[in-house]
Design an enzyme around this catalytic site. Structure first.
Site, PDB file in Angstrom:
ATOM      1  N   ASN A   7     -40.148 -11.966  21.695  1.00  0.00           N
ATOM      2  CA  ASN A   7     -41.434 -11.583  22.275  1.00  0.00           C
ATOM      3  C   ASN A   7     -41.265 -11.458  23.778  1.00  0.00           C
ATOM      4  OD1 ASN A   7     -44.472 -11.380  22.509  1.00  0.00           O
ATOM      5  ND2 ASN A   7     -44.080 -13.194  23.765  1.00  0.00           N
ATOM      6  N   GLU A   8     -41.336 -10.276  24.271  1.00  0.00           N
ATOM      7  CA  GLU A   8     -41.250  -9.986  25.706  1.00  0.00           C
ATOM      8  C   GLU A   8     -40.336 -10.974  26.454  1.00  0.00           C
ATOM      9  OE1 GLU A   8     -44.988 -11.668  28.112  1.00  0.00           O
ATOM     10  OE2 GLU A   8     -45.541  -9.874  27.019  1.00  0.00           O
ATOM     11  N   GLU A  52     -52.871 -13.782  18.170  1.00  0.00           N
ATOM     12  CA  GLU A  52     -52.149 -14.907  18.757  1.00  0.00           C
ATOM     13  C   GLU A  52     -53.079 -16.113  18.776  1.00  0.00           C
ATOM     14  OE1 GLU A  52     -50.399 -14.463  22.681  1.00  0.00           O
ATOM     15  OE2 GLU A  52     -49.288 -16.325  22.355  1.00  0.00           O
ATOM     16  N   CYS A  55     -46.579 -15.265  23.339  1.00  0.00           N
ATOM     17  CA  CYS A  55     -45.774 -16.369  23.879  1.00  0.00           C
ATOM     18  C   CYS A  55     -45.764 -17.560  22.939  1.00  0.00           C
ATOM     19  CB  CYS A  55     -46.296 -16.780  25.245  1.00  0.00           C
ATOM     20  SG  CYS A  55     -45.947 -15.535  26.486  1.00  0.00           S
TER      21      CYS A  55
END
Ligand code: AHR
Length: 644
Positions: free
Chosen positions: A373-374, A35, A246
């Site tokens: 994503n989550e 990330e 994120c």
């Protein structure tokens, strides 16, 4: 929590039913999660040495609650330079930029040249690091609005003001033109600065000031820092997930990561604010990610937002999710389908041709796409996820879609995420959890009861909260359970991967670095030992503790390619423990085996900037069909036994 208490409560060596010849393990089990967080891309893996090379930093890149906005602007990392008694000004301009995606540039107005010229100076990321005798590619886009010629000096000086590298050229174009040249460093410099000095009265427009080591990973232009890339490559990851996290679903709708903005000539890419409170230049874009995957032999696993932003957007914890309007979803989905064509389509196709134009006519062989994503699993999420999932399945049935089950190991989002996945038959579901190390010991049986035959698991982000050996060993213990459940856990990646010292928004991380060096954590060594010692079948009941007490954690796998049997043993206890290893179920074994041991004080860490204190030690040992092995206190031991 006391380690001893946990040990007493832990149940350890598995006795799950084993298929004849062992239980299959996913060949993709251990990979990495990249990330752009902690300066992982710009100022990190991306080898560019100039910070804010295109003057696109903006106060809106940062959350003013966390950083003063005044500290982040188009001049960040730059200063006005006049070496000698020159006189002039610098100003920010936007008229007739190189490309609309890259709107800002600098205008230098030289009034009096003085002794050494007037211009700008860049301090890089905490200073520019150059190495003696290494070569560097300098490039810049210039435009002389007045016409005529402009002599330019390029000078790199160390912190004492000594010239480390320099060159000169003359700019002579009234339209944007790129100038490129190679500099050789005369000495080492850890905190150098690069100056661009204009040596004639007049104005000149400046953009995309760049300095790259020629010696990037695999020598790629616009490439990656070799030392960081090599440290990642040494993990031999089966896959690379990118670009987040994120970062992928972004801080609000406008900040959702758009892969199309990240390909093509770097001066035409569209930078954006980074959800982690800095700027992304997109110099490390989708082409570079795919190329890196290919270079290290890992499968790419790009993760795309499911048409919704991060639920924590605009600092609204949990209810900030913004959704792509339904009328825009067709285009949103088309962008995802175009990504598959970009990777796998022929070089004559619309998007395949862009890949070919970047120098890669052969496909990138994309097999997986993560969607979401989550996310907070809302009805809005579900509607959009379903549309994307079905469109990808329809057009590209060969692509495996990875869904998401929220940000935690349990709870409403987890339940709802899995419900949707099961309803739609999503092949793989991404789970995330960060926990204290005790949690990993207490939850070793999490996947034993996951249904087989349905959706598989991608444990996309996990880590215990710490960089000490006890954390790394708890992760090792958990990884033995991932191997045991390698028939249902398809992928797993520790997170996050990279962190620049001094610019770290998230701790712990697997690999720390500064401008000069790379500092793998103890956790890194655990990941590496498991990744390098993968098997494709799991074999139960091979290890027992001497005396019958279940006080150790272990796994036994076999790699059918080499025929090797690999036994991993983790001792969380502060004293030696003896294990009995029974290899009688295997036909034949060689009597000499490779042993690798990672051991030390439970609280020991590999501190960035200091010599590593916990690193694996390799040796050879004698083994038999049945033998005893004494595990050092606080250790992971990997015994690799040849059968051929
Ligand atoms: O790994 C750091 C962050 O943790 C990721 O961006 C996010 O997915 C998770 O919350």
């Amino acid at each position: 929590m006391e380690m001893k208490i946990l040990l007493l409560g832990a149940s350890l060596v598995t006795s799950l039913p084993t298929m004849a010849g062992g239980k299959p393990i996913s060949p993709n089990l251990f990979g990495i999660f990249f990330e752009d967080l902690n300066y992982a891309a710009d100022g990190g893996l991306y080898a560019e040495l100039v910070q804010n090379r295109s003057f696109e930093y903006s106060p809106s890149d940062v959350d003013v609650h966390k950083q003063p906005a005044g500290g982040w602007h188009p001049f960040t990392a730059w200063e006005f330079a006049k070496e000698g008694n020159g006189i002039g000004t610098i100003s920010l301009e936007t008229r007739e930029p190189i490309h609309p995606n890259n709107p800002h540039y600098l205008l230098v107005d030289v009034k009096t040249v003085g002794k050494h010229g007037v211009g700008i100076r860049n301090k890089g990321y905490d200073g520019i690091v150059l190495r003696k005798e290494e070569t560097y590619r300098f490039s810049v886009f210039l435009r002389n609005p007045d016409g005529g010629s402009m002599p330019v000096d390029v000078v790199v000086k160390d912190h004492k003001g000594t010239v480390v590298a320099d060159t000169s050229f003359t700019a002579s174009s009234s339209t944007w033109k790129q100038y490129e040249m190679v500099l050789r460093s005369r000495s080492d410099a850890d905190t150098a600065a690069l100056s661009l000095l204009f040596k004639k009265r007049g104005t000149v427009a400046v953009d995309m000031v760049s300095l790259f080591p020629i010696d990037t990973y695999k020598g790629r232009k616009n490439g990656l820092r070799r030392d960081i890339a090599e440290t990642i490559a040494a993990l031999k990851p089966a896959f690379v997930r990118f670009p987040g996290g994120c970062l992928a679903h972004g801080d609000g709708l406008d900040n959702i990561y758009q892969w199309k903005n990240t390909i093509g000539p770097v001066e035409q890419r569209k930078g954006d604010k980074n959800i982690w409170n800095y700027h992304q230049s997109m110099g490390l874009g989708y082409f570079e990610y795919f190329q890196f995957c290919e270079d290290i032999g890992a499968k790419p696993l790009p993760v795309i937002a499911a048409g919704v932003s991060c639920q924590n957007s605009a600092r609204r914890r949990g209810d900030g999710q913004e959704c792509v309007p339904m009328e825009d979803m067709l285009q949103y989905i088309q962008d995802i389908l175009d990504l598959v064509e970009y990777c796998n389509g022929p070089s004559t196709s619309e998007w395949g041709s862009k890949r070919a134009a970047a120098g890669h006519p052969e496909p990138f062989n994309l097999e997986y796409i993560g969607i979401g994503n989550e996310d907070h699993i809302t009805p809005e999420f579900e509607a959009r996820f379903k549309m994307i999932y079905e469109a990808v399945k329809d057009k590209y049935p060969e692509i495996t879609v990875v869904g998401t089950a929220g940000p935690g190991e349990a709870g409403k989002d987890y339940e709802e995420g899995w419900k949707i996945a099961r309803k739609l038959g999503v092949p793989v579901v991404d789970e995330h959890y960060y926990k204290g190390w005790g949690w990993f010991l207490e939850n070793l049986h999490r996947y034993d009861s996951y249904p087989r035959g349905g959706s598989k698991v991608y444990l996309g982000e996990y880590a215990s909260w710490g960089s000490a050996l006890e954390n790394a060993l708890a992760e090792a213990v958990y990884m033995t359970s991932l191997e045991r459940n390698g028939d249902v856990v398809e992928f797993a990646s520790y997170a996050p991967l990279l962190a620049r010292v001094g610019h770290t928004q998230w701790n712990p991380d697997l690999i720390y670095f500064d401008g000069k060096q790379v500092y793998p954590s103890v956790n890194y060594h655990v990941q590496k030992l498991f990744s390098l010692n993968r098997g494709d079948t799991y074999h139960a009941d091979v290890v027992t503790e001497d005396g019958g007490k279940s006080m150790l954690y272990s796994s036994c796998v076999r790699d059918s390619h080499t025929g090797d049997i690999i036994v991993k043993l983790v001792n969380m206890d502060g004293r030696e423990r003896k294990a009995n290893i029974d290899l009688n179920p295997f036909k034949r074994i060689r009597t000499e085996a490779a042993l690798t041991v990672l051991a030390g004080d439970a609280k020991a860490k590999n501190e960035p900037g200091k010599p590593a204190s916990v690193i694996p030690a390799e040796s050879r040992i004698k083994v038999k069909k049945s033998f005893g092995y004494t595990m050092p206190a606080h250790s992971l031991s990997v015994i690799r036994i040849k059968t051929k």
